[in-house]
Design a protein around this motif. Structure first.
Motif, PDB file in Angstrom:
ATOM      1  N   THR A  38       7.859  -5.277   4.841  1.00  0.00           N
ATOM      2  CA  THR A  38       7.787  -4.251   3.808  1.00  0.00           C
ATOM      3  C   THR A  38       7.719  -4.911   2.435  1.00  0.00           C
ATOM      4  N   ARG A  39       6.807  -4.425   1.589  1.00  0.00           N
ATOM      5  CA  ARG A  39       6.668  -4.925   0.219  1.00  0.00           C
ATOM      6  C   ARG A  39       6.380  -3.752  -0.715  1.00  0.00           C
ATOM      7  N   PHE A  40       6.682  -3.961  -2.000  1.00  0.00           N
ATOM      8  CA  PHE A  40       6.357  -2.986  -3.034  1.00  0.00           C
ATOM      9  C   PHE A  40       5.185  -3.515  -3.857  1.00  0.00           C
ATOM     10  N   LEU A  41       4.206  -2.659  -4.096  1.00  0.00           N
ATOM     11  CA  LEU A  41       3.027  -3.032  -4.858  1.00  0.00           C
ATOM     12  C   LEU A  41       2.848  -2.073  -6.026  1.00  0.00           C
ATOM     13  N   ALA A  42       2.377  -2.596  -7.147  1.00  0.00           N
ATOM     14  CA  ALA A  42       2.100  -1.773  -8.321  1.00  0.00           C
ATOM     15  C   ALA A  42       0.677  -1.228  -8.232  1.00  0.00           C
ATOM     16  N   VAL A  43       0.482  -0.317  -7.285  1.00  0.00           N
ATOM     17  CA  VAL A  43      -0.843   0.249  -7.048  1.00  0.00           C
ATOM     18  C   VAL A  43      -0.664   1.642  -6.445  1.00  0.00           C
ATOM     19  N   HIS A  44      -1.659   2.491  -6.620  1.00  0.00           N
ATOM     20  CA  HIS A  44      -1.579   3.840  -6.052  1.00  0.00           C
ATOM     21  C   HIS A  44      -1.806   3.782  -4.541  1.00  0.00           C
ATOM     22  N   PRO A  45      -1.068   4.576  -3.765  1.00  0.00           N
ATOM     23  CA  PRO A  45      -1.228   4.542  -2.299  1.00  0.00           C
ATOM     24  C   PRO A  45      -2.655   4.778  -1.831  1.00  0.00           C
ATOM     25  N   VAL A  46      -3.403   5.658  -2.515  1.00  0.00           N
ATOM     26  CA  VAL A  46      -4.771   5.944  -2.098  1.00  0.00           C
ATOM     27  C   VAL A  46      -5.638   4.686  -2.174  1.00  0.00           C
ATOM     28  N   ASP A  47      -5.374   3.806  -3.147  1.00  0.00           N
ATOM     29  CA  ASP A  47      -6.146   2.569  -3.257  1.00  0.00           C
ATOM     30  C   ASP A  47      -5.938   1.665  -2.042  1.00  0.00           C
ATOM     31  N   ILE A  48      -4.718   1.655  -1.496  1.00  0.00           N
ATOM     32  CA  ILE A  48      -4.446   0.867  -0.290  1.00  0.00           C
ATOM     33  C   ILE A  48      -5.174   1.468   0.908  1.00  0.00           C
ATOM     34  N   VAL A  49      -5.155   2.798   1.003  1.00  0.00           N
ATOM     35  CA  VAL A  49      -5.840   3.470   2.107  1.00  0.00           C
ATOM     36  C   VAL A  49      -7.341   3.187   2.037  1.00  0.00           C
ATOM     37  N   LYS A  50      -7.920   3.274   0.852  1.00  0.00           N
ATOM     38  CA  LYS A  50      -9.348   3.001   0.700  1.00  0.00           C
ATOM     39  C   LYS A  50      -9.670   1.567   1.096  1.00  0.00           C
ATOM     40  N   ASN A 118       2.072  13.518   3.820  1.00  0.00           N
ATOM     41  CA  ASN A 118       2.573  14.495   2.852  1.00  0.00           C
ATOM     42  C   ASN A 118       2.047  14.091   1.487  1.00  0.00           C
ATOM     43  N   ASN A 119       2.577  14.699   0.428  1.00  0.00           N
ATOM     44  CA  ASN A 119       2.063  14.430  -0.909  1.00  0.00           C
ATOM     45  C   ASN A 119       2.289  12.991  -1.356  1.00  0.00           C
ATOM     46  N   ASP A 120       3.254  12.302  -0.748  1.00  0.00           N
ATOM     47  CA  ASP A 120       3.615  10.959  -1.205  1.00  0.00           C
ATOM     48  C   ASP A 120       3.492   9.893  -0.123  1.00  0.00           C
ATOM     49  N   ARG A 142      -5.312  -6.142  20.683  1.00  0.00           N
ATOM     50  CA  ARG A 142      -4.508  -5.583  19.605  1.00  0.00           C
ATOM     51  C   ARG A 142      -3.809  -4.324  20.100  1.00  0.00           C
ATOM     52  N   LYS A 143      -2.497  -4.349  20.099  1.00  0.00           N
ATOM     53  CA  LYS A 143      -1.715  -3.181  20.481  1.00  0.00           C
ATOM     54  C   LYS A 143      -1.604  -2.253  19.277  1.00  0.00           C
ATOM     55  N   SER A 144      -0.930  -1.123  19.480  1.00  0.00           N
ATOM     56  CA  SER A 144      -0.806  -0.152  18.395  1.00  0.00           C
ATOM     57  C   SER A 144      -0.114  -0.784  17.188  1.00  0.00           C
ATOM     58  N   SER A 145      -0.849  -0.874  16.088  1.00  0.00           N
ATOM     59  CA  SER A 145      -0.345  -1.442  14.842  1.00  0.00           C
ATOM     60  C   SER A 145      -0.636  -0.445  13.728  1.00  0.00           C
ATOM     61  N   GLY A 146      -0.020  -0.665  12.579  1.00  0.00           N
ATOM     62  CA  GLY A 146      -0.291   0.303  11.533  1.00  0.00           C
ATOM     63  C   GLY A 146       0.368   0.013  10.217  1.00  0.00           C
ATOM     64  N   HIS A 147       0.174   0.962   9.290  1.00  0.00           N
ATOM     65  CA  HIS A 147       0.638   0.818   7.920  1.00  0.00           C
ATOM     66  C   HIS A 147       1.170   2.166   7.449  1.00  0.00           C
ATOM     67  N   LEU A 148       2.347   2.150   6.854  1.00  0.00           N
ATOM     68  CA  LEU A 148       2.917   3.328   6.216  1.00  0.00           C
ATOM     69  C   LEU A 148       2.964   3.065   4.722  1.00  0.00           C
ATOM     70  N   ILE A 149       2.261   3.897   3.951  1.00  0.00           N
ATOM     71  CA  ILE A 149       2.147   3.697   2.515  1.00  0.00           C
ATOM     72  C   ILE A 149       2.805   4.876   1.820  1.00  0.00           C
ATOM     73  N   GLU A 150       3.859   4.614   1.048  1.00  0.00           N
ATOM     74  CA  GLU A 150       4.637   5.662   0.402  1.00  0.00           C
ATOM     75  C   GLU A 150       4.641   5.463  -1.108  1.00  0.00           C
ATOM     76  N   ARG A 151       4.467   6.552  -1.836  1.00  0.00           N
ATOM     77  CA  ARG A 151       4.492   6.473  -3.291  1.00  0.00           C
ATOM     78  C   ARG A 151       5.925   6.506  -3.792  1.00  0.00           C
ATOM     79  N   PHE A 152       6.228   5.580  -4.736  1.00  0.00           N
ATOM     80  CA  PHE A 152       7.548   5.493  -5.329  1.00  0.00           C
ATOM     81  C   PHE A 152       7.434   5.747  -6.827  1.00  0.00           C
ATOM     82  N   ARG A 153       8.563   5.736  -7.486  1.00  0.00           N
ATOM     83  CA  ARG A 153       8.575   5.941  -8.928  1.00  0.00           C
ATOM     84  C   ARG A 153       8.088   4.687  -9.650  1.00  0.00           C
ATOM     85  N   ASP A 154       7.845   4.841 -10.953  1.00  0.00           N
ATOM     86  CA  ASP A 154       7.432   3.737 -11.829  1.00  0.00           C
ATOM     87  C   ASP A 154       6.106   3.118 -11.395  1.00  0.00           C
ATOM     88  N   GLY A 155       5.224   3.922 -10.781  1.00  0.00           N
ATOM     89  CA  GLY A 155       3.909   3.424 -10.426  1.00  0.00           C
ATOM     90  C   GLY A 155       3.880   2.479  -9.245  1.00  0.00           C
TER      91      GLY A 155
END
Length: 344
Positions: A38-50, A118-120, A142-155
């Motif tokens: 798990t890491r925190f990034l200064a980027v919008h979640p939609v940018d990671i999804v794209k 959801n919204n975030d 490759r077994k079931s792998s994935g990414h959960l991207i959640e929006r936090f405060r402060d961008g």
């Protein structure tokens, strides 16, 4: 060329999947690898999804690990490129590589599914297509792998990355064995660290291209050039199928020296032809941090760079390229030393 939506595959019909060889051969049991980070990034979640869903971003941005990524088809309930609440599945042929010519690439076919939870929060999941057509000759699954991207405060956004696979590492030489079988080569930590570094580079490039920025256009162009050099470096070091190449040994020790004669394609921005890439994989009794700063220091360059022997190396320009000290782009100038000038 825009990808056309595909119909869902008929799992009962084998013609929907590529034919696999059926010849009997000696195989080794696949080893299970499972990692989470798990890491925190200064980027919008939609940018990671794209980035994950758009092949034009996914492969170049993660070029240090992705040798090849090709979208074979798209199954989507909305327009291509619209990820807001869309149920989108990309059928992909991907190839992952480690930074050594001694390690074969890992190839697989997968379905990548994205959905807004959801919204975030967004979810992106990989499902291996090899599991739908089992074959004993498949050496990476490759077994079931994935990414959960959640929006936090402060961008900020929180990215949780899961890696789960089965692989045959029996052909990996001893000098690379620990690196490959641990999290250092293909683990979730390596993937997220690569993503963070690339996002920092891209952010720096965007800031320097901002008309309100006080930094010069030359610095932005230098960062773009450095990014292209890094991609070419990983392309040369990748033993991928898409690289037309011929591998030769440089010594009797099969675990150390390799050279690759790679045939350069015109679309790479250079004249087509042959390029000689030489690489050595060795184990050094020192920490990675110590080796990094040794290679980065211009005062020690003459100790390992044959082109700088007999020269004085000076750093004439340095541009920070990330938050970590030492991540920078430098311009070095070599001058002939007084001793070499007079043949001493």
């Amino acid at each position: 060329m825009e990808q056309q939506p595909l119909q869902p595959p008929n799992l009962s019909c084998p013609s929907h999947f590529p034919a696999l060889p059926t010849a009997e051969t000696d195989t080794h049991p696949l080893q299970t690898e499972a990692y989470r980070e798990t890491r925190f990034l200064a980027v919008h979640p939609v940018d990671i999804v794209k980035l994950l869903m758009n092949n034009e971003q996914y492969s170049p941005v993660l070029s240090n690990m992705v040798s090849k990524a090709k979208v074979l088809g798209v199954l989507s309930t909305q327009a291509r490129g619209d990820y807001n609440g869309a149920l989108q599945v990309d059928y992909m042929a991907v190839e992952f590589h480690a930074p050594s010519l001694l390690v074969a690439t890992r190839k697989c076919h997968l379905a990548r599914y994205s959905r807004r939870l959801n919204n975030d929060a967004w979810g992106v999941v990989d499902v291996s297509l090899e599991s739908l057509s089992p074959n004993p000759l498949i050496r990476y699954r490759r077994k079931s792998s994935g990414h959960l991207i959640e929006r936090f405060r402060d961008g900020l956004c929180k990215v949780t990355w899961w890696e789960h696979c089965e692989a045959d590492n029996s052909s990996v030489p001893e000098v690379c064995r620990y690196f490959v079988t641990s999290r250092h080569a293909y683990g979730a930590k390596q993937w997220l660290s690569s993503l963070v570094r690339q996002q920092e580079r891209l952010t720096n490039i965007r800031v320097r291209h901002d008309p309100n920025s006080q930094l010069s256009t030359g610095e932005a162009n230098l960062l773009i050039l450095a990014d292209q050099m890094m991609r070419n470096f990983w392309r040369n070091l990748s033993f991928s199928r898409k690289n037309r190449r011929m591998l030769v040994s440089l010594s009797d020790d099969e675990n150390i020296n390799k050279a690759i004669i790679r045939f350069v394609k015109e679309k790479e921005g250079r004249r087509p032809g042959s390029a000689l890439v030489m690489a050595a994989t060795i184990r050094i009794p020192a920490s990675a941090k110590r080796i990094f700063y040794f290679l980065q220091d211009e005062n020690s360059r003459s100790k390992w760079d044959i082109h700088s022997h007999g020269h004085i190396v000076q750093q004439t320009r340095s541009i920070s390229n990330g938050c970590v000290p030492g991540n920078r782009v430098s311009i070095l100038e070599m001058k002939l030393s007084r001793r070499s000038r007079y043949g001493c």
